[in-house]
Design an enzyme around this catalytic site. Structure first.
Site, PDB file in Angstrom:
ATOM      1  N   GLU A 141     -28.961 -14.809  10.491  1.00  0.00           N
ATOM      2  CA  GLU A 141     -29.764 -13.543   9.597  1.00  0.00           C
ATOM      3  C   GLU A 141     -31.013 -13.648  10.153  1.00  0.00           C
ATOM      4  OE1 GLU A 141     -30.640 -11.901   5.920  1.00  0.00           O
ATOM      5  OE2 GLU A 141     -32.065 -13.727   6.947  1.00  0.00           O
ATOM      6  N   ASP A 143     -30.048 -18.528   6.737  1.00  0.00           N
ATOM      7  CA  ASP A 143     -31.207 -17.641   6.506  1.00  0.00           C
ATOM      8  C   ASP A 143     -31.986 -17.364   7.193  1.00  0.00           C
ATOM      9  OD1 ASP A 143     -31.695 -15.925   3.462  1.00  0.00           O
ATOM     10  OD2 ASP A 143     -32.972 -17.323   3.973  1.00  0.00           O
TER      11      ASP A 143
END
Length: 885
Positions: free
Chosen positions: A555, A500
């Site tokens: 990401e 993330d």
């Protein structure tokens, strides 16, 4: 939900802690976390550590200075004994001797013979700024510590042999892949040099990445035949004691001792009857006298933590169940598929009922659904413990502990094992980009100093997410995070990670208020956090070296070049990048009228990705499903979804348009967007509701009252019953998604080397392309249907329909005859050597597959195009350096 551990009953209640949601993905205009102790000092000094004339400058926080004693002397003979080969021997006996040697008296040496002094430097603001590419802060060597061990650590399991992580390569292949990178070779070579230096030092001082990434075997709680050892790195603490239920929370009962590197340690012998000194399931904390005052903290390496009834902070739990209670994995992990199709999910909201769902229910109810839908991987969010439920798991407090809201660690292992039985990969949404701002149950101010695990001052604070930012140049932070990634793969058998917030990690501006245009100066300049990039290279090295089948997905919205190139070649090492620009493009288009959609714009966004760097494409993820945003289905159909989705009542033009475009958007995203595909749970059938976590009313210090939702779970669930109900139009949308997944499973078109876009006609609103031996025909026109529409193709023979979005099964109007056969005719059309005629109804997508071929060899494409149309060149032969906006 209520669960019991060894007689202790902990009902799970919504926490009052707060977290920021949505920066580029998480934003918040108010603060919910309880602020702790305003007396905490925010000042921090720095030490500059000089190795030799060729070394670069490095910085460490004041709390770390104990790691470099001024009077430290390094014996050359000891140093020589501690040097280890780059590649660890496969011989088990020599491997054990190597580890024993490395572990023996580690506190008697430091980094280098030149390490003899340090001096204070700083800018007075709690941060040190670099002024040139070679001055980027890479202070891992200065921050290096070694953890003293009082006992031998088991290196090998009974069935495993030592694992080898390949040494670094030359790092030069990136220039062959992309010649434009040569203009930035100074930065890239410096980056690779820093990576190689840290790899070499890990080999030299820690016995290699394999040993270094097993920090959980040395720090935290470790059990032996004679008792329990607890170690904690807290260099800023003045004193420390282990407290808990086992000693009635007496801070004077079990006082810890500290070594020269800031590691506190205590050994608790077994009880007289041979039982462990700390019972399984009992609460524990570390009691410290810190520069900021007395505090009790959950151990940083805790394996489980829970929230007791009526309490806000979590409690650390000593988790060591007896052998008969430990879950034993029964099924092998699946091999990594060539085409990855990911079902993004959240265990807590995975029930149709308004409640927090459990690992067990997800295992029994949701995993079979995912398998039936045709996905081959499940990505699970919010696994790492987070005190605030509404943070979606992105404000982690306890990095090694699975969230207790959903059950026990054994329950999670059972879930993963069941997924493996079904042939599903299980990916974890791992958060190493930032950490919760909490000071009582998280890492923030753990030892009472601002620069312990994080950068001190403003550099260590993410103003939009209200969270702390790791100092990736710290040796012990590297140990902590690398061990954390290793822990989830080793202990829980996860098959990989979706990392993330990687954009936030790679740049000091964190991607905030910055527009990436694709100019390479945006990637390789002063704003790049080289420490963070090197950490990402190390963690990918670790994962792919020890777990070759594991998948890593980053990401990244910036389009960082080399992101998905192996580290040996000079890249960062991810398998995939999330193609985040696609979802933004669909939202942009849905705000426009149909006649304003540009086919070339759609194709460009879907195909605009770096050559030889794989992408996971998605039309929408959890980001678009959160309250405050809209899913594609809601953008398309709005409130009509509540009244006109039943098949026994008339539809509306809005519903008809919405269902048709919802299917087309998803198929073209899968067809052109990348080598992998992702969908957030429920969106496959157009889930009608957003996600709104239970929230109470908030009273801000300035007097503003932010309304909550009465802690309701009504919008924090997934109505799978709607997709299953055959009397609702949601069912047809779900059936189409299932057919789409199974089509990809059968043909593997996402990873086919053959991709050719032959038509993107703005007047007809038609897009036609080939993937493998499939021909995709999309008619986005809102009224025009085309008879005898000529479709160019490469391979000769007969074609048949294998997927039709207008099929009645999928909620369509059944306008195409599926028994029809389509034969190619010779002659160039749309720059293709052959073609066939089709009927293309408005707002439909049809996929044609080659049944048999007269000639399997491609034809030389030298003849002129029969009529002027727009032509897309094959992406497999085009080295594009464009990046997503």
């Amino acid at each position: 939900m209520v669960y019991t551990i060894s007689g202790i009953r902990f009902p799970v209640v919504p926490s009052l802690h707060k977290s920021s949601l949505r920066g580029d993905r998480r934003t918040s205009s108010y603060s919910l976390f309880l602020k702790k102790s305003n007396s905490f000092s925010r000042t921090s000094l720095y030490a500059k550590f000089s190795h030799d004339s060729e070394s670069k400058s490095s910085t460490i926080a004041e709390s770390d200075k104990v790691l470099i004693p001024e009077d430290q002397d390094i014996s050359a003979s000891v140093k020589d004994q501690l040097e280890t080969p780059e590649i660890i021997s496969e011989d088990a006996q020599s491997f054990q001797k190597l580890e024993d040697l490395t572990m023996k008296d580690e506190n008697k040496y430091n980094l280098d013979e030149a390490a003899s002094s340090y001096r204070e430097v700083g800018d007075g603001q709690g941060s040190v700024m670099s002024s040139s590419p070679v001055d980027v802060n890479t202070n891992a060597q200065a921050n290096k510590t070694s953890v003293h061990s009082g006992e031998k650590v088991k290196i090998l399991s009974d069935e495993d042999k030592p694992k080898i992580i390949p040494p670094p390569g030359t790092g030069q292949k990136i220039y062959e892949i992309d010649s434009f990178l040569k203009a930035h070779s100074q930065h890239l070579d410096f980056r690779y040099g820093q990576y190689k230096r840290i790899r070499e030092e890990i080999d030299k001082y820690e016995g290699g990445l394999d040993a270094f990434s097993r920090g959980y075997e040395k720090l935290g709680f470790t059990r032996s035949a004679t008792g329990i050892t607890y170690r904690e790195w807290a260099p800023g603490a003045k004193s420390a004691a282990l407290v808990g239920d086992f000693n009635n929370w007496n801070p004077n009962a079990d006082v810890m001792t500290r070594d020269d590197f800031g590691v506190w340690e205590i050994f608790l012998p077994n009880n007289a009857d041979g039982s462990p000194p700390i019972p399984h399931g009992s609460r524990v904390k570390i009691h410290m006298n810190t520069p900021s005052g007395i505090k009790d903290s959950i151990p940083a390496w805790i394996k489980f933590s829970v929230q007791a009834p009526g309490e806000i902070p979590y409690n650390g739990i000593y988790y060591d169940p007896p052998e008969e209670e430990k879950y034993v994995f029964k099924h092998p992990q699946p091999k990594r598929p060539q085409s990855i199709r990911i079902y993004e999910s959240h265990v807590g909201m995975s029930s149709p009922e308004p409640k927090i769902n459990t690992y067990a229910n997800f295992r029994d109810d949701v995993l079979p659904r995912i398998k039936k839908l045709g996905y081959n991987a499940v990505q699970i969010m919010a696994i790492q413990e987070h005190s605030y439920y509404a943070s979606f798991g992105y404000h982690v407090t306890n990095f090694f502990a699975p969230s207790s809201r959903f059950g026990t660690p054994e329950d999670l292992k059972s879930l993963i094992d069941r997924a493996h039985e079904l042939g599903l990969l299980v990916l974890m949404d791992i958060v190493h980009s930032h950490a919760s701002n909490n000071t009582l149950d998280g890492l923030n101010m753990f030892d009472g100093t601002d620069g312990h695990y994080f950068h001190p001052g403003s550099r260590g604070y993410h103003w939009m997410w209200d969270s702390r930012l790791f100092n990736y140049g710290s040796w012990e932070v590297l140990r902590y995070l690398l061990s954390n990634a290793r822990w989830w793969l080793d202990e829980y058998k996860f098959d990989g990670f979706r990392f993330d917030g990687v954009t936030s990690m790679m740049y000091t501006h964190h991607g905030l208020q910055v527009s990436f245009t694709g100019n390479y100066n945006e990637y390789f300049g002063f704003a790049t956090d080289v420490d963070a990039v090197v950490y990402l290279m190390l963690v990918n090295d670790l994962i792919h070296g020890l777990f070759p089948e594991a998948v890593t997905i980053g990401e990244d919205v910036s389009g960082m070049p080399t992101f998905c190139v192996p580290t040996q070649d000079g890249g960062i090492g991810f398998n995939y990048r999330l193609h985040m620009a696609i979802a933004d493009k669909w939202i942009e288009l849905l705000k426009k009228k149909d006649e304003d959609w540009r086919m070339g714009d759609i194709v460009h966004t879907l195909t605009n990705r770096r050559w030889l760097e794989k992408c996971v494409a998605y039309a929408e993820s959890h980001d678009q499903a959160l309250v405050g945003d809209k899913t594609l289905a809601f953008w398309l159909m709005d409130k009509d979804m509540y009244d006109f989705m039943a098949l026994d009542r008339p539809s509306t033009p809005l519903i008809d348009r919405g269902i048709a475009l919802h299917k087309m958007i998803r198929l073209i995203t899968m067809g052109l967007g990348g080598e992998g595909y992702l969908n957030f749970m429920g969106n496959e059938f157009g889930h009608p509701e957003w996600i709104d976590f239970p929230r109470g009313e908030q009273h801000l210090p300035n007097g503003v009252v932010v309304p909550g939702n009465n802690n309701s779970f009504d919008k924090c669930r997934r109505r799978f019953d709607l997709g299953d109900a055959e009397y609702l139009r949601y069912h047809g949308m779900q059936e189409f998604d299932q057919a789409m997944q199974h089509l990809e499973e059968s043909y593997g078109f996402m990873t086919s080397e053959h991709q050719y876009i032959s038509r993107k006609n703005e007047g007809d609103k038609v897009i036609i392309f080939e993937r493998d031996n499939l021909v995709f025909v999309f008619n986005f026109h809102w009224t025009n249907s085309y008879s005898d529409y000529r479709v160019g193709c490469l391979m000769p023979g007969k074609y048949k329909i294998v997927l039709d979005s207008d099929d009645a099964l999928f909620g369509g109007f059944n306008r195409i005859n599926h028994t029809a056969e389509y034969f190619t005719s010779e002659g160039w059309y749309d720059d293709r050597p052959r073609s066939f005629l089709v009927y293309a109804p408005c707002r439909t997508a049809v996929v044609y597959a080659l049944v048999d071929g007269v000639d399997s060899e491609p034809v030389e494409q030298s003849v002129e195009v029969e009529q002027p149309v727009e032509v897309e060149q094959p992406v497999e032969i085009e080295q594009s350096v464009e990046v997503e906006p």
